[in-house]
Design a protein around this motif. Structure first.
Motif, PDB file in Angstrom:
ATOM      1  N   ARG A 110      -7.004   6.386  -2.071  1.00 58.01           N
ATOM      2  CA  ARG A 110      -8.117   5.822  -1.291  1.00 58.01           C
ATOM      3  C   ARG A 110      -8.650   4.561  -1.967  1.00 58.01           C
ATOM      4  O   ARG A 110      -8.822   3.526  -1.336  1.00 58.01           O
ATOM      5  CB  ARG A 110      -9.237   6.857  -1.151  1.00 58.01           C
ATOM      6  CG  ARG A 110     -10.476   6.315  -0.460  1.00 58.01           C
ATOM      7  CD  ARG A 110     -11.620   7.353  -0.536  1.00 58.01           C
ATOM      8  NE  ARG A 110     -12.814   6.830   0.059  1.00 58.01           N
ATOM      9  CZ  ARG A 110     -13.724   6.081  -0.577  1.00 58.01           C
ATOM     10  NH1 ARG A 110     -13.558   5.779  -1.862  1.00 58.01           N
ATOM     11  NH2 ARG A 110     -14.792   5.625   0.048  1.00 58.01           N
ATOM     12  N   GLN A 111      -8.900   4.646  -3.259  1.00 60.01           N
ATOM     13  CA  GLN A 111      -9.438   3.498  -3.987  1.00 60.01           C
ATOM     14  C   GLN A 111      -8.448   2.330  -3.994  1.00 60.01           C
ATOM     15  O   GLN A 111      -8.829   1.179  -3.821  1.00 60.01           O
ATOM     16  CB  GLN A 111      -9.802   3.890  -5.428  1.00 60.01           C
ATOM     17  CG  GLN A 111     -10.546   2.811  -6.166  1.00 60.01           C
ATOM     18  CD  GLN A 111     -11.818   2.374  -5.439  1.00 60.01           C
ATOM     19  OE1 GLN A 111     -12.617   3.203  -5.005  1.00 60.01           O
ATOM     20  NE2 GLN A 111     -11.997   1.075  -5.296  1.00 60.01           N
ATOM     21  N   ASP A 154      -2.537  12.263  -4.520  1.00 58.38           N
ATOM     22  CA  ASP A 154      -3.836  11.992  -5.142  1.00 58.38           C
ATOM     23  C   ASP A 154      -4.668  11.172  -4.162  1.00 58.38           C
ATOM     24  O   ASP A 154      -4.694   9.939  -4.218  1.00 58.38           O
ATOM     25  CB  ASP A 154      -3.650  11.255  -6.465  1.00 58.38           C
ATOM     26  CG  ASP A 154      -4.939  11.136  -7.265  1.00 58.38           C
ATOM     27  OD1 ASP A 154      -6.048  11.264  -6.669  1.00 58.38           O
ATOM     28  OD2 ASP A 154      -4.860  10.915  -8.484  1.00 58.38           O
ATOM     29  N   ILE A 155      -5.352  11.870  -3.273  1.00 58.41           N
ATOM     30  CA  ILE A 155      -6.102  11.217  -2.194  1.00 58.41           C
ATOM     31  C   ILE A 155      -7.160  10.259  -2.750  1.00 58.41           C
ATOM     32  O   ILE A 155      -7.278   9.128  -2.296  1.00 58.41           O
ATOM     33  CB  ILE A 155      -6.771  12.261  -1.273  1.00 58.41           C
ATOM     34  CG1 ILE A 155      -5.734  13.221  -0.702  1.00 58.41           C
ATOM     35  CG2 ILE A 155      -7.571  11.589  -0.167  1.00 58.41           C
ATOM     36  CD1 ILE A 155      -4.717  12.614   0.196  1.00 58.41           C
ATOM     37  N   LEU A 199      -6.902  -3.112  -1.654  1.00 58.38           N
ATOM     38  CA  LEU A 199      -5.930  -3.898  -0.895  1.00 58.38           C
ATOM     39  C   LEU A 199      -6.475  -4.386   0.446  1.00 58.38           C
ATOM     40  O   LEU A 199      -5.764  -5.054   1.188  1.00 58.38           O
ATOM     41  CB  LEU A 199      -4.660  -3.071  -0.663  1.00 58.38           C
ATOM     42  CG  LEU A 199      -3.820  -2.814  -1.899  1.00 58.38           C
ATOM     43  CD1 LEU A 199      -2.719  -1.809  -1.589  1.00 58.38           C
ATOM     44  CD2 LEU A 199      -3.233  -4.111  -2.435  1.00 58.38           C
ATOM     45  N   GLY A 200      -7.715  -4.034   0.765  1.00 54.81           N
ATOM     46  CA  GLY A 200      -8.331  -4.546   1.984  1.00 54.81           C
ATOM     47  C   GLY A 200      -8.575  -3.540   3.078  1.00 54.81           C
ATOM     48  O   GLY A 200      -9.069  -3.896   4.156  1.00 54.81           O
ATOM     49  N   ALA A 201      -8.246  -2.266   2.852  1.00 56.30           N
ATOM     50  CA  ALA A 201      -8.503  -1.229   3.859  1.00 56.30           C
ATOM     51  C   ALA A 201      -9.964  -0.799   3.804  1.00 56.30           C
ATOM     52  O   ALA A 201     -10.627  -0.921   2.770  1.00 56.30           O
ATOM     53  CB  ALA A 201      -7.599  -0.023   3.622  1.00 56.30           C
ATOM     54  N   ASN A 202     -10.458  -0.291   4.915  1.00 57.29           N
ATOM     55  CA  ASN A 202     -11.800   0.277   4.992  1.00 57.29           C
ATOM     56  C   ASN A 202     -11.627   1.780   5.109  1.00 57.29           C
ATOM     57  O   ASN A 202     -11.278   2.292   6.168  1.00 57.29           O
ATOM     58  CB  ASN A 202     -12.532  -0.294   6.210  1.00 57.29           C
ATOM     59  CG  ASN A 202     -13.946   0.221   6.330  1.00 57.29           C
ATOM     60  OD1 ASN A 202     -14.444   0.923   5.454  1.00 57.29           O
ATOM     61  ND2 ASN A 202     -14.588  -0.113   7.424  1.00 57.29           N
ATOM     62  N   ALA A 262       0.802  -1.222   0.000  1.00 60.61           N
ATOM     63  CA  ALA A 262       0.000   0.000   0.000  1.00 60.61           C
ATOM     64  C   ALA A 262       0.834   1.270   0.000  1.00 60.61           C
ATOM     65  O   ALA A 262       0.433   2.273  -0.595  1.00 60.61           O
ATOM     66  CB  ALA A 262      -0.938   0.002   1.210  1.00 60.61           C
ATOM     67  N   PHE A 263       1.998   1.250   0.666  1.00 63.22           N
ATOM     68  CA  PHE A 263       2.739   2.483   0.871  1.00 63.22           C
ATOM     69  C   PHE A 263       4.189   2.431   0.376  1.00 63.22           C
ATOM     70  O   PHE A 263       5.033   3.197   0.832  1.00 63.22           O
ATOM     71  CB  PHE A 263       2.701   2.870   2.349  1.00 63.22           C
ATOM     72  CG  PHE A 263       1.299   3.083   2.845  1.00 63.22           C
ATOM     73  CD1 PHE A 263       0.551   4.163   2.428  1.00 63.22           C
ATOM     74  CD2 PHE A 263       0.724   2.166   3.711  1.00 63.22           C
ATOM     75  CE1 PHE A 263      -0.748   4.343   2.878  1.00 63.22           C
ATOM     76  CE2 PHE A 263      -0.575   2.340   4.164  1.00 63.22           C
ATOM     77  CZ  PHE A 263      -1.320   3.435   3.743  1.00 63.22           C
TER      78      PHE A 263
END
Length: 113
Positions: free
Chosen positions: A74-75, A69-70, A80-83, A23-24
């Motif tokens: 976000r998408q 690019d928030i 990837l499984g985040a809420n 993710a990061f």
């Protein structure tokens, strides 16, 4: 003295570390038993340690990750499984989005420098 690492207690350190790596744009820096340390390549001060253990339900920790690019990030985090919650603000001013990783730990993406 400086902040060296943020420790997040979790049930599956390997899986949660893998989420943060994808993710990061981090990499796994070390493993030691039930502890996995991740960070940005070449940085000695940006580390998150995932440690097998009981989580703090208070949600007192919330790591914040910079994003240009928030909406797109976000998408990507959702896939990837985040809420993730709603995007707040506008791209030309302060813009951020709060969410939770796959184990329910708080996180935020923000364009704040």
């Amino acid at each position: 003295m400086h902040l060296h690492r943020l420790i997040i207690f979790c049930s599956d350190p390997e899986a949660l570390a893998a989420f943060y790596v994808r993710a990061f744009a981090m990499e796994i820096l070390s493993r030691d038993g039930s502890f996995v340390d991740v960070g940005h390549p070449g940085s000695t001060s940006t580390r998150i340690g995932f440690h097998k253990g009981k989580k703090d339900k208070s949600g007192a920790l919330k790591p914040c990750f910079n994003s240009t690019d928030i909406a797109a990030d976000r998408q990507r985090l959702i896939t990837l499984g985040a809420n993730m919650g709603k995007v707040v603000g506008t791209p030309d001013a302060l813009c951020f989005c709060d969410g939770k990783d796959p184990e329910g730990n708080l996180l935020q993406i923000s364009n704040r420098p």
